[in-house]
Design an enzyme around this catalytic site. Structure first.
Site, PDB file in Angstrom:
ATOM      1  N   LEU A   8      38.512  40.343  76.406  1.00  0.00           N
ATOM      2  CA  LEU A   8      37.522  39.346  75.985  1.00  0.00           C
ATOM      3  C   LEU A   8      37.045  39.654  74.567  1.00  0.00           C
ATOM      4  O   LEU A   8      36.524  40.732  74.301  1.00  0.00           O
ATOM      5  CB  LEU A   8      36.326  39.341  76.939  1.00  0.00           C
ATOM      6  CG  LEU A   8      36.654  39.096  78.411  1.00  0.00           C
ATOM      7  CD1 LEU A   8      35.355  38.871  79.199  1.00  0.00           C
ATOM      8  CD2 LEU A   8      37.593  37.914  78.595  1.00  0.00           C
ATOM      9  N   ARG A  15      24.251  40.628  66.907  1.00  0.00           N
ATOM     10  CA  ARG A  15      23.477  41.802  66.484  1.00  0.00           C
ATOM     11  C   ARG A  15      24.196  42.644  65.426  1.00  0.00           C
ATOM     12  O   ARG A  15      23.619  43.579  64.874  1.00  0.00           O
ATOM     13  CB  ARG A  15      23.109  42.652  67.710  1.00  0.00           C
ATOM     14  CG  ARG A  15      22.018  41.970  68.557  1.00  0.00           C
ATOM     15  CD  ARG A  15      21.430  42.927  69.555  1.00  0.00           C
ATOM     16  NE  ARG A  15      22.320  43.167  70.677  1.00  0.00           N
ATOM     17  CZ  ARG A  15      22.303  44.285  71.407  1.00  0.00           C
ATOM     18  NH1 ARG A  15      21.468  45.258  71.111  1.00  0.00           N
ATOM     19  NH2 ARG A  15      23.136  44.432  72.417  1.00  0.00           N
ATOM     20  N   GLY A 140      24.310  46.154  82.619  1.00  0.00           N
ATOM     21  CA  GLY A 140      24.247  45.632  83.974  1.00  0.00           C
ATOM     22  C   GLY A 140      24.204  46.801  84.956  1.00  0.00           C
ATOM     23  O   GLY A 140      24.773  47.857  84.706  1.00  0.00           O
ATOM     24  N   TYR A 348      51.287  58.124  37.811  1.00  0.00           N
ATOM     25  CA  TYR A 348      51.344  56.982  38.730  1.00  0.00           C
ATOM     26  C   TYR A 348      52.803  56.626  38.988  1.00  0.00           C
ATOM     27  O   TYR A 348      53.543  56.309  38.055  1.00  0.00           O
ATOM     28  CB  TYR A 348      50.613  55.756  38.146  1.00  0.00           C
ATOM     29  CG  TYR A 348      50.854  54.526  38.991  1.00  0.00           C
ATOM     30  CD1 TYR A 348      50.497  54.535  40.342  1.00  0.00           C
ATOM     31  CD2 TYR A 348      51.479  53.391  38.483  1.00  0.00           C
ATOM     32  CE1 TYR A 348      50.756  53.435  41.153  1.00  0.00           C
ATOM     33  CE2 TYR A 348      51.733  52.286  39.290  1.00  0.00           C
ATOM     34  CZ  TYR A 348      51.368  52.318  40.625  1.00  0.00           C
ATOM     35  OH  TYR A 348      51.631  51.244  41.429  1.00  0.00           O
ATOM     36  N   ALA A 362      53.897  65.656  33.584  1.00  0.00           N
ATOM     37  CA  ALA A 362      52.490  65.254  33.645  1.00  0.00           C
ATOM     38  C   ALA A 362      52.275  63.938  32.916  1.00  0.00           C
ATOM     39  O   ALA A 362      52.853  63.700  31.854  1.00  0.00           O
ATOM     40  CB  ALA A 362      51.622  66.338  33.020  1.00  0.00           C
ATOM     41  N   ASN A 368      54.922  49.243  36.397  1.00  0.00           N
ATOM     42  CA  ASN A 368      55.646  48.425  37.382  1.00  0.00           C
ATOM     43  C   ASN A 368      55.207  46.965  37.376  1.00  0.00           C
ATOM     44  O   ASN A 368      55.845  46.126  37.991  1.00  0.00           O
ATOM     45  CB  ASN A 368      55.460  49.006  38.791  1.00  0.00           C
ATOM     46  CG  ASN A 368      54.004  49.064  39.204  1.00  0.00           C
ATOM     47  OD1 ASN A 368      53.114  49.241  38.385  1.00  0.00           O
ATOM     48  ND2 ASN A 368      53.758  48.892  40.489  1.00  0.00           N
ATOM     49  N   TYR A 369      54.121  46.665  36.684  1.00  0.00           N
ATOM     50  CA  TYR A 369      53.527  45.331  36.797  1.00  0.00           C
ATOM     51  C   TYR A 369      53.425  44.714  35.422  1.00  0.00           C
ATOM     52  O   TYR A 369      52.894  45.322  34.487  1.00  0.00           O
ATOM     53  CB  TYR A 369      52.128  45.496  37.422  1.00  0.00           C
ATOM     54  CG  TYR A 369      51.410  44.211  37.723  1.00  0.00           C
ATOM     55  CD1 TYR A 369      52.038  43.182  38.428  1.00  0.00           C
ATOM     56  CD2 TYR A 369      50.084  44.032  37.330  1.00  0.00           C
ATOM     57  CE1 TYR A 369      51.356  42.013  38.717  1.00  0.00           C
ATOM     58  CE2 TYR A 369      49.396  42.864  37.618  1.00  0.00           C
ATOM     59  CZ  TYR A 369      50.042  41.846  38.318  1.00  0.00           C
ATOM     60  OH  TYR A 369      49.365  40.690  38.601  1.00  0.00           O
ATOM     61  N   ARG A 422      60.077  57.099  20.844  1.00  0.00           N
ATOM     62  CA  ARG A 422      58.771  57.366  20.241  1.00  0.00           C
ATOM     63  C   ARG A 422      58.956  57.433  18.730  1.00  0.00           C
ATOM     64  O   ARG A 422      60.071  57.619  18.235  1.00  0.00           O
ATOM     65  CB  ARG A 422      58.199  58.672  20.776  1.00  0.00           C
ATOM     66  CG  ARG A 422      59.085  59.855  20.433  1.00  0.00           C
ATOM     67  CD  ARG A 422      58.708  61.106  21.198  1.00  0.00           C
ATOM     68  NE  ARG A 422      59.490  62.228  20.694  1.00  0.00           N
ATOM     69  CZ  ARG A 422      59.689  63.350  21.356  1.00  0.00           C
ATOM     70  NH1 ARG A 422      59.188  63.518  22.564  1.00  0.00           N
ATOM     71  NH2 ARG A 422      60.385  64.319  20.832  1.00  0.00           N
TER      72      ARG A 422
HETATM   73  C1  UD1 Z   1      28.367  43.061  79.472  1.00  0.00           C
HETATM   74  C2  UD1 Z   1      28.176  42.997  80.975  1.00  0.00           C
HETATM   75  C3  UD1 Z   1      27.224  44.099  81.421  1.00  0.00           C
HETATM   76  C4  UD1 Z   1      27.778  45.442  80.970  1.00  0.00           C
HETATM   77  C5  UD1 Z   1      28.074  45.454  79.473  1.00  0.00           C
HETATM   78  C6  UD1 Z   1      28.850  46.698  79.106  1.00  0.00           C
HETATM   79  C7  UD1 Z   1      28.389  40.645  81.625  1.00  0.00           C
HETATM   80  C8  UD1 Z   1      27.678  39.417  82.048  1.00  0.00           C
HETATM   81  N1  UD1 Z   1      27.635  41.703  81.353  1.00  0.00           N
HETATM   82  O1  UD1 Z   1      27.141  42.789  78.842  1.00  0.00           O
HETATM   83  O2  UD1 Z   1      27.078  44.107  82.820  1.00  0.00           O
HETATM   84  O3  UD1 Z   1      26.870  46.476  81.306  1.00  0.00           O
HETATM   85  O4  UD1 Z   1      28.896  44.330  79.100  1.00  0.00           O
HETATM   86  O5  UD1 Z   1      29.074  46.777  77.713  1.00  0.00           O
HETATM   87  O6  UD1 Z   1      29.603  40.627  81.575  1.00  0.00           O
HETATM   88  N2  UD1 Z   1      32.580  37.511  75.463  1.00  0.00           N
HETATM   89  C9  UD1 Z   1      33.432  36.431  75.389  1.00  0.00           C
HETATM   90  N3  UD1 Z   1      32.963  35.197  75.684  1.00  0.00           N
HETATM   91  C10 UD1 Z   1      31.698  34.972  76.089  1.00  0.00           C
HETATM   92  C11 UD1 Z   1      30.821  36.084  76.173  1.00  0.00           C
HETATM   93  C12 UD1 Z   1      31.297  37.345  75.862  1.00  0.00           C
HETATM   94  O7  UD1 Z   1      34.604  36.592  75.036  1.00  0.00           O
HETATM   95  O8  UD1 Z   1      31.365  33.821  76.352  1.00  0.00           O
HETATM   96  C13 UD1 Z   1      33.101  38.854  75.113  1.00  0.00           C
HETATM   97  C14 UD1 Z   1      32.381  39.461  73.929  1.00  0.00           C
HETATM   98  O9  UD1 Z   1      33.047  39.142  72.723  1.00  0.00           O
HETATM   99  C15 UD1 Z   1      32.449  40.949  74.219  1.00  0.00           C
HETATM  100  C16 UD1 Z   1      32.497  41.011  75.740  1.00  0.00           C
HETATM  101  O10 UD1 Z   1      32.874  39.716  76.196  1.00  0.00           O
HETATM  102  O11 UD1 Z   1      33.623  41.534  73.704  1.00  0.00           O
HETATM  103  C17 UD1 Z   1      31.156  41.403  76.362  1.00  0.00           C
HETATM  104  O12 UD1 Z   1      30.186  40.452  76.024  1.00  0.00           O
HETATM  105  P1  UD1 Z   1      28.718  40.882  75.621  1.00  0.00           P
HETATM  106  O13 UD1 Z   1      27.947  39.642  75.308  1.00  0.00           O
HETATM  107  O14 UD1 Z   1      28.731  41.955  74.620  1.00  0.00           O
HETATM  108  O15 UD1 Z   1      28.180  41.442  77.032  1.00  0.00           O
HETATM  109  P2  UD1 Z   1      26.988  42.450  77.270  1.00  0.00           P
HETATM  110  O16 UD1 Z   1      25.708  41.724  77.126  1.00  0.00           O
HETATM  111  O17 UD1 Z   1      27.200  43.655  76.458  1.00  0.00           O
END
Ligand code: UD1
Ligand code: CA
Length: 451
Positions: A8, A15, A140, A348, A362, A368-369, A422
């Protein structure tokens, strides 16, 4: 049974406060996404699916740079991690086997841990990777009854009592592909964030009478990157581990804490790496080579018995054969240096090949360019290039040739020839004191005017 891997990587990473999608921020010279893909690759997945969204084109390009066969699906709106997995359904429908879901922002999961999760599938329908958090923060929480995982509750939705639980969700989930797809299709978004949580599939699975279990790993593996501060922490954690591994593998690091390694750095046994050496991506150092202090290397290969630095820069395409010597303030790019070549000082060398045993004086520069295109310099074997030679490419020096110091070489030099390019020296006897006398007089006149 074939294993599928889903990574994912659609989130923006608000942030991070960045224009770059989060998973493209780098640790150890490689995007976070590559770290996750590398961990997953250890399972030998039959299919790799990357879910992209924010900066989808750039994320897709990075994914393909890692593995050109991987499939990219785009999640147009980031409605949550379950929604993200659901986007992979068209690619995964009917493939069978197990599926491991990884988060692209969690770079340090070890291959052994993923293997343990696959093995735990013998006992549970759904396997979740958990860890005991020193500071559980906003992770989580895993709600267990003995060995059984009942539910995952997101921090935002947890009761005060649930928030005291320290067993947390890493984000990695493994189940069979068909079950995964049918579970994520069932997930709703009635929660504090209004998001479709992947974590809800555990409770849904339990309701179907499926079993769920936890594999526990070290907290260091589950470090997620959500902020720049965490990115810096991840870098530090990677370097600490990579240095320790290098030492373990028989590499001498004189001052390990000052050496920076990349995800793909390979250093052979008995190589010696001095203080303050930086490895960018794509570097291989063979056994017994030495990299002295303050070198910067990327995309290069250094063979057995070669020595580099101090203060040298090897750029992509620098290939050093055995016993090559590259000294201080030398830059080498896209150049092959054959066995025993010496480039000792202040040179170089770019877009060149240099034959066995040649000596580059030395201050030699391969020009080259020309402002538009790059041109090649070919130097034969046992050539002696005099100090301060400008080699205006394209140009070829034959075997055993010699160039006079300070020459500007614009034409090919045949084998065994001496090339001088030279101005001829002029000597004026007794002129020096007269010149100085004239300068002093001029200076005195100027000072008198000013006062
Ligand atoms: C998530 C978990 C949480 C866990 C934590 C660990 C869920 C709901 N929560 O929270 O339980 O403790 O990771 O790091 O899964 N992403 C997508 N599409 C989306 C949302 C997210 O691709 O719609 C991807 C983000 O780019 C990221 C990853 O999923 O790489 C995790 O998403 P993020 O929003 O960081 O989840 P956390 O709030 O960290
Ligand atoms: Ca996260």
């Amino acid at each position: 049974m074939p294993v599928s891997l889903v990574v994912l990587a659609a989130g923006q990473g608000t942030r991070m406060n960045s224009d770059l999608p989060k998973v493209l921020h780098k640790v150890a010279g490689a995007p976070l996404l590559h770290h996750a893909l590398q961990a997953g690759a250890a399972l030998g997945p039959a299919r790799v699916v990357v879910v992209a969204g924010h900066g989808a084109e750039a994320v897709a390009a990075a994914a393909r740079a890692w593995d050109e066969t991987c499939e990219i699906v785009v999640q147009q709106q980031q409605l949550g991690t379950a929604h993200a997995v659901a986007q992979a359904a068209p690619v995964l429908a009917g493939v069978g086997g197990d599926c491991v879901v990884l988060y692209g922002d969690t770079p340090f999961i070890r291959p052994e841990t993923l293997e343990a999760m696959l093995a735990a599938r013998a006992h549970h329908h759904v396997v979740v990777l958990g860890f005991d958090a020193r500071d559980p923060g906003r992770y989580g929480r895993l709600l267990t009854q003995g060995e059984v995982l009942e539910r995952i509750v997101e921090f935002k939705d947890a009761t005060d009592e649930e928030r005291t639980i320290t067993l947390c969700n890493s984000g990695v989930i493994c189940t069979d592909t068909a079950t995964l797809l049918s579970l994520v299709a069932e997930v709703g978004n009635a929660n504090a964030s209004g998001e479709y949580y992947l974590t809800d599939i555990v409770g849904l699975a339990r309701r179907r009478g499926f079993s769920a279990g936890v594999v526990i790993c070290d907290e260091a593996e589950t470090m997620g990157v959500n902020t720049r501060a965490q990115l810096a922490e991840a870098e530090a954690a990677f370097q600490t581990r990579a240095r320790a591994e290098a030492l373990e593998n028989g590499v001498t690091l004189t001052a390990p804490e000052t050496v920076f390694l990349a995800l793909d750095t390979v250093i052979g046994r008995d190589a010696i790496i001095g203080p303050n050496v930086i490895f960018g991506p794509g570097v291989t150092i063979e056994s017994g080579a030495e990299i002295k202090a303050f070198c910067h290397l990327e995309g290069c290969h250094v063979s057995r018995g070669a020595d580099v630095g101090p203060f040298a820069r090897l750029r992509p395409g620098a290939e050093l054969a055995e016993h090559v010597h590259v000294g201080n303030f030398v830059e080498i790019k896209n150049a092959i240096l054959d066995e025993g070549v010496k480039v000792g000082h202040l040179s170089y060398i770019g877009d060149a090949d240099i034959g066995m045993g040649s000596n580059i004086g030395a201050g030699t520069v391969t020009c080259n360019y020309d402002g538009v295109g790059k041109h090649h310099t070919r130097i034969g074997r046992r050539v002696f290039v005099g100090s301060g030679t400008m080699l205006v490419a394209p140009v070829t020096l034959g075997d055993d040739a010699l160039t006079g110091s300070g020459s500007v070489i614009t034409e090919d030099v045949p084998a065994e020839a001496v090339a001088l390019g030279r101005a001829r020296q002029v000597v004026k006897p007794g002129l020096a004191p007269k010149l100085f006398e004239r300068y002093r007089a001029a200076k005195a006149a100027k000072q008198k005017d000013a006062s």
